[in-house]
Design an enzyme around this catalytic site. Sequence first.
Site, PDB file in Angstrom:
ATOM      1  N   LYS A  49       0.823  -1.213   0.000  1.00  0.00           N
ATOM      2  CA  LYS A  49       0.000   0.000   0.000  1.00  0.00           C
ATOM      3  C   LYS A  49       0.864   1.273   0.000  1.00  0.00           C
ATOM      4  O   LYS A  49       2.076   1.210   0.255  1.00  0.00           O
ATOM      5  CB  LYS A  49      -0.931  -0.037   1.215  1.00  0.00           C
ATOM      6  CG  LYS A  49      -1.967  -1.174   1.169  1.00  0.00           C
ATOM      7  CD  LYS A  49      -2.936  -1.076   2.349  1.00  0.00           C
ATOM      8  CE  LYS A  49      -4.007  -2.143   2.300  1.00  0.00           C
ATOM      9  NZ  LYS A  49      -4.990  -1.994   3.422  1.00  0.00           N
ATOM     10  N   TYR A  98     -12.427  -2.351  -3.613  1.00  0.00           N
ATOM     11  CA  TYR A  98     -12.949  -2.472  -2.244  1.00  0.00           C
ATOM     12  C   TYR A  98     -14.480  -2.411  -2.201  1.00  0.00           C
ATOM     13  O   TYR A  98     -15.048  -2.062  -1.168  1.00  0.00           O
ATOM     14  CB  TYR A  98     -12.351  -1.381  -1.361  1.00  0.00           C
ATOM     15  CG  TYR A  98     -10.946  -1.689  -0.871  1.00  0.00           C
ATOM     16  CD1 TYR A  98     -10.707  -2.769  -0.021  1.00  0.00           C
ATOM     17  CD2 TYR A  98      -9.864  -0.901  -1.231  1.00  0.00           C
ATOM     18  CE1 TYR A  98      -9.436  -3.064   0.447  1.00  0.00           C
ATOM     19  CE2 TYR A  98      -8.578  -1.189  -0.760  1.00  0.00           C
ATOM     20  CZ  TYR A  98      -8.378  -2.272   0.078  1.00  0.00           C
ATOM     21  OH  TYR A  98      -7.121  -2.557   0.552  1.00  0.00           O
ATOM     22  N   PHE A 145     -15.629   3.631   6.960  1.00  0.00           N
ATOM     23  CA  PHE A 145     -14.271   4.021   6.592  1.00  0.00           C
ATOM     24  C   PHE A 145     -14.005   3.968   5.088  1.00  0.00           C
ATOM     25  O   PHE A 145     -12.885   4.186   4.642  1.00  0.00           O
ATOM     26  CB  PHE A 145     -13.238   3.152   7.340  1.00  0.00           C
ATOM     27  CG  PHE A 145     -13.389   1.665   7.109  1.00  0.00           C
ATOM     28  CD1 PHE A 145     -12.869   1.058   5.974  1.00  0.00           C
ATOM     29  CD2 PHE A 145     -14.050   0.867   8.036  1.00  0.00           C
ATOM     30  CE1 PHE A 145     -12.993  -0.311   5.756  1.00  0.00           C
ATOM     31  CE2 PHE A 145     -14.185  -0.504   7.829  1.00  0.00           C
ATOM     32  CZ  PHE A 145     -13.658  -1.089   6.683  1.00  0.00           C
ATOM     33  N   ARG A 176      -1.661 -14.166   4.597  1.00  0.00           N
ATOM     34  CA  ARG A 176      -2.392 -13.513   5.697  1.00  0.00           C
ATOM     35  C   ARG A 176      -1.594 -13.623   6.999  1.00  0.00           C
ATOM     36  O   ARG A 176      -1.582 -12.698   7.805  1.00  0.00           O
ATOM     37  CB  ARG A 176      -3.778 -14.158   5.880  1.00  0.00           C
ATOM     38  CG  ARG A 176      -4.719 -14.007   4.698  1.00  0.00           C
ATOM     39  CD  ARG A 176      -5.265 -12.628   4.497  1.00  0.00           C
ATOM     40  NE  ARG A 176      -5.996 -12.127   5.627  1.00  0.00           N
ATOM     41  CZ  ARG A 176      -6.672 -10.971   5.630  1.00  0.00           C
ATOM     42  NH1 ARG A 176      -6.716 -10.212   4.537  1.00  0.00           N
ATOM     43  NH2 ARG A 176      -7.296 -10.554   6.695  1.00  0.00           N
ATOM     44  N   THR A 236      -5.300  -6.869  10.863  1.00  0.00           N
ATOM     45  CA  THR A 236      -5.633  -5.614  10.175  1.00  0.00           C
ATOM     46  C   THR A 236      -5.109  -4.405  10.944  1.00  0.00           C
ATOM     47  O   THR A 236      -4.559  -3.471  10.364  1.00  0.00           O
ATOM     48  CB  THR A 236      -7.167  -5.502  10.011  1.00  0.00           C
ATOM     49  OG1 THR A 236      -7.647  -6.697   9.388  1.00  0.00           O
ATOM     50  CG2 THR A 236      -7.555  -4.309   9.164  1.00  0.00           C
ATOM     51  N   ARG A 273       2.707  -6.124   9.157  1.00  0.00           N
ATOM     52  CA  ARG A 273       1.982  -4.965   9.690  1.00  0.00           C
ATOM     53  C   ARG A 273       2.554  -4.506  11.032  1.00  0.00           C
ATOM     54  O   ARG A 273       2.640  -3.313  11.299  1.00  0.00           O
ATOM     55  CB  ARG A 273       0.488  -5.286   9.788  1.00  0.00           C
ATOM     56  CG  ARG A 273      -0.182  -5.211   8.402  1.00  0.00           C
ATOM     57  CD  ARG A 273      -1.575  -5.754   8.429  1.00  0.00           C
ATOM     58  NE  ARG A 273      -2.344  -5.375   7.230  1.00  0.00           N
ATOM     59  CZ  ARG A 273      -3.500  -5.926   6.900  1.00  0.00           C
ATOM     60  NH1 ARG A 273      -4.022  -6.886   7.649  1.00  0.00           N
ATOM     61  NH2 ARG A 273      -4.141  -5.530   5.823  1.00  0.00           N
ATOM     62  N   ASN A 297      -2.045   0.458   6.676  1.00  0.00           N
ATOM     63  CA  ASN A 297      -1.538  -0.788   7.266  1.00  0.00           C
ATOM     64  C   ASN A 297      -0.679  -1.635   6.311  1.00  0.00           C
ATOM     65  O   ASN A 297      -0.649  -2.854   6.409  1.00  0.00           O
ATOM     66  CB  ASN A 297      -2.676  -1.593   7.901  1.00  0.00           C
ATOM     67  CG  ASN A 297      -3.722  -2.028   6.905  1.00  0.00           C
ATOM     68  OD1 ASN A 297      -3.589  -1.758   5.717  1.00  0.00           O
ATOM     69  ND2 ASN A 297      -4.740  -2.708   7.377  1.00  0.00           N
ATOM     70  N   HIS A 312      -2.154  -5.362   1.570  1.00  0.00           N
ATOM     71  CA  HIS A 312      -3.427  -6.058   1.386  1.00  0.00           C
ATOM     72  C   HIS A 312      -3.109  -7.493   0.987  1.00  0.00           C
ATOM     73  O   HIS A 312      -2.126  -7.734   0.273  1.00  0.00           O
ATOM     74  CB  HIS A 312      -4.240  -5.411   0.258  1.00  0.00           C
ATOM     75  CG  HIS A 312      -5.391  -6.276  -0.183  1.00  0.00           C
ATOM     76  ND1 HIS A 312      -6.594  -6.286   0.481  1.00  0.00           N
ATOM     77  CD2 HIS A 312      -5.474  -7.225  -1.167  1.00  0.00           C
ATOM     78  CE1 HIS A 312      -7.380  -7.198  -0.086  1.00  0.00           C
ATOM     79  NE2 HIS A 312      -6.732  -7.775  -1.086  1.00  0.00           N
ATOM     80  N   GLU A 337      -9.786 -10.869  -7.195  1.00  0.00           N
ATOM     81  CA  GLU A 337      -8.802  -9.784  -7.112  1.00  0.00           C
ATOM     82  C   GLU A 337      -7.684  -9.938  -8.145  1.00  0.00           C
ATOM     83  O   GLU A 337      -7.219  -8.945  -8.709  1.00  0.00           O
ATOM     84  CB  GLU A 337      -8.228  -9.738  -5.686  1.00  0.00           C
ATOM     85  CG  GLU A 337      -9.297  -9.326  -4.670  1.00  0.00           C
ATOM     86  CD  GLU A 337      -8.828  -9.385  -3.216  1.00  0.00           C
ATOM     87  OE1 GLU A 337      -7.654  -9.747  -2.981  1.00  0.00           O
ATOM     88  OE2 GLU A 337      -9.634  -9.056  -2.335  1.00  0.00           O
TER      89      GLU A 337
END
Length: 135
Positions: A11, A51, A59, A87, A93, A104, A114, A117, A128
């Site tokens: 990100k 998203y 948010f 993950r 998150t 993270r 964060n 993704h 995706e």
Amino acid sequence: MATERTLSIIKPDAVAKNVIGEIVTRFEKAGLKVVEMQMKSLSQAEAEGFYAEHKERPFFADLVAFMTSGPVVVQVLEGENAIAQNRELMGATNPKEAAEGTIRRDFAESIDANAVHGSDSAASAEREIGYFFGN
Ligand code: IDP
């Protein structure tokens, strides 16, 4: 265990921090292979579409603003159990809740900025990956 593919995004906060290489190294050291990679600036429409499942969340506007605030690195990772493994490497998150040694925990500032993704299921991974790289 099956060989899987998953979508990863580094990100804008992590790109700005100059840690693209450190993050990719974690994937590689864990045995995940980068099979597609593209640096790009997401348009508003691209971020909103990506998203879409969060459209009703409070948010959402902040998330889209953040994801369009600077370049991102979109990748497809391949390996044994790639979806769950990614993950695990990412951590929770909210970086404050992320386990020690996770991406993270080590690189993220806050729940919105964060660092990464990662697809959260086989169905998300398929959608995706198709969203950015086609079939
Ligand atoms: P994930 O990225 O760990 O899968 P999701 O719940 O799918 O988490 O949320 C997508 C993204 O939306 C998060 O990575 C984070 O950037 C943002 N987000 C999630 N919950 C919040 C929140 O409560 N406040 C601000 N941003 C959030």
